[in-house]
Enzyme design. Structure first.
Site, PDB file in Angstrom:
ATOM      1  N   TYR A 109       3.671  30.083   7.275  1.00 15.60           N
ATOM      2  CA  TYR A 109       2.977  28.850   7.561  1.00 15.60           C
ATOM      3  C   TYR A 109       1.755  29.224   8.540  1.00 15.60           C
ATOM      4  CZ  TYR A 109       2.162  24.074   8.553  1.00 15.60           C
ATOM      5  OH  TYR A 109       1.617  22.807   8.871  1.00 15.60           O
TER       6      TYR A 109
ATOM      7  N   THR B 291       6.551  13.624   9.690  1.00 11.52           N
ATOM      8  CA  THR B 291       6.256  13.467   8.188  1.00 11.52           C
ATOM      9  C   THR B 291       7.152  14.068   7.180  1.00 11.52           C
ATOM     10  OG1 THR B 291       4.758  15.465   7.797  1.00 11.52           O
ATOM     11  CG2 THR B 291       3.663  13.567   8.577  1.00 11.52           C
TER      12      THR B 291
END
Length: 329
Positions: A195, A230
């Site tokens: 990532y 989120t």
């Protein structure tokens, strides 16, 4: 893991009527809040994501919230410029080169201008997976397909009247990534390294694009939205470890993680704050330019290596005519 929850500037009071925006991954999280806010400022917003059902649910929610906020100023975080939101779904699956190219052609066929491109969609903990195109999934979804999308939309951005913006939503996770020319896709590495590498690549892309687009009227920005509560750390289709879910929940309960709206503020400022008109190659945190902490991000030799590697990955989808858009003014 993130910057402190310092106070951020409010949404700029601007009118985006007659402007067109694309936001990838706009059906949830900071993408949702970005799309909704820019639409409330008057823009036509394309919600670009892979699930039509989730996109339509998000659009309905946006319109419901907009109606409530329009009738009660205290509920609104933005000075609303429109009675009705102009928000439209278009399918885009960034794990597929074919889908990305289909999106480009479908958007161009609409004959719309494009003033702001927000490359927001991303995955984390996607597993040790290759896409049908043969790329590591984080590399393709977070970086490579956005790179392809951007290059093919440059003609539209250039033709749309100046002060166009390309926004690459990165992450502070870029700081801890080492440079590996022998393993650019970070195969068989820790998920956070995968990532983080894609987020480093987005920042490096910002510099190479900005240099090649100098004088074109297009500004290129990247940013860290903050530690945001989120869905990216909660999705069932991602292999998020129990410890990471626990940490995300703890940060949220301690109010050390921003909600999605506050996470979107830095993206919104990069996209519409007039102080960035005519500017380019800026990395933002907390809605303001910030110096970079990983020397690889600003290393020109590494930037050029990534650029050439990306073009090689996409050699069947990028023509000489496409690349001419990077040199013609």
């Amino acid at each position: 893991m993130g910057t402190s929850l310092t106070s951020q500037k409010p949404v700029p009071d601007v009118d985006l009527t007659q402007k067109t925006v694309i936001v990838t991954g706009a059906n949830t999280g900071i993408g949702y809040e970005t799309a909704k806010t820019l639409a409330q400022l008057g823009a036509k917003v394309i919600v670009a994501c892979r699930s039509e059902a989730k996109a339509n649910e998000a659009i309905e929610r946006m319109k419901k919230e907009h109606s409530e906020e329009k009738s009660d100023d205290k509920e609104s975080k933005v000075k609303i410029k429109t009675d009705d939101l102009d928000v439209e779904f278009m399918i885009l699956d960034l794990s597929s080169i074919a889908s990305t190219m289909s999106f480009v052609e479908a958007f161009k066929a609409k004959g719309l201008p494009l003033h702001i491109l927000v490359c927001n969609a991303g995955i984390i903990y996607g597993g040790e997976v290759k896409t049908t195109d043969g790329f590591e999934i984080h590399f393709q979804v977070n970086y490579l397909s956005h790179f392809l999308l951007t290059l093919h939309l440059l003609p539209v951005l250039k033709a749309s009247g100046g002060n166009a913006k390309i926004i690459l939503v990165s992450s502070i996770s870029y700081r801890g990534v080492s440079w590996h020319e022998e393993n650019m896709q970070f195969m068989n590495e820790h998920p956070m390294s995968k990532y983080g590498s894609t987020k480093l690549y987005q920042i490096m892309e910002m510099f190479t694009l900005a240099e090649r687009l100098e004088g074109s009227g297009i500004g290129v920005f990247s940013l860290h939205p903050g530690v945001v509560d989120t869905d990216i750390m909660k999705r069932e289709n991602q292999q998020v470890s129990g410890s990471m879910k626990f940490l995300a929940g703890m940060l949220s309960s301690m109010r050390l993680a921003r909600n999605s709206f506050h996470g979107a503020l830095t993206t919104i400022h990069a996209a519409v704050n007039p102080q960035y008109d005519g500017k380019t190659a800026l990395y933002l945190e907390n809605s303001k330019p910030t110096s970079l902490k990983n020397p690889s991000a600003t290393d020109k030799d590494k930037q050029e290596f990534l650029w050439k590697y990306s073009l090689e990955c996409l050699k069947d989808y990028i023509t000489e005519d496409t690349l001419k858009e990077l040199t013609s003014q």
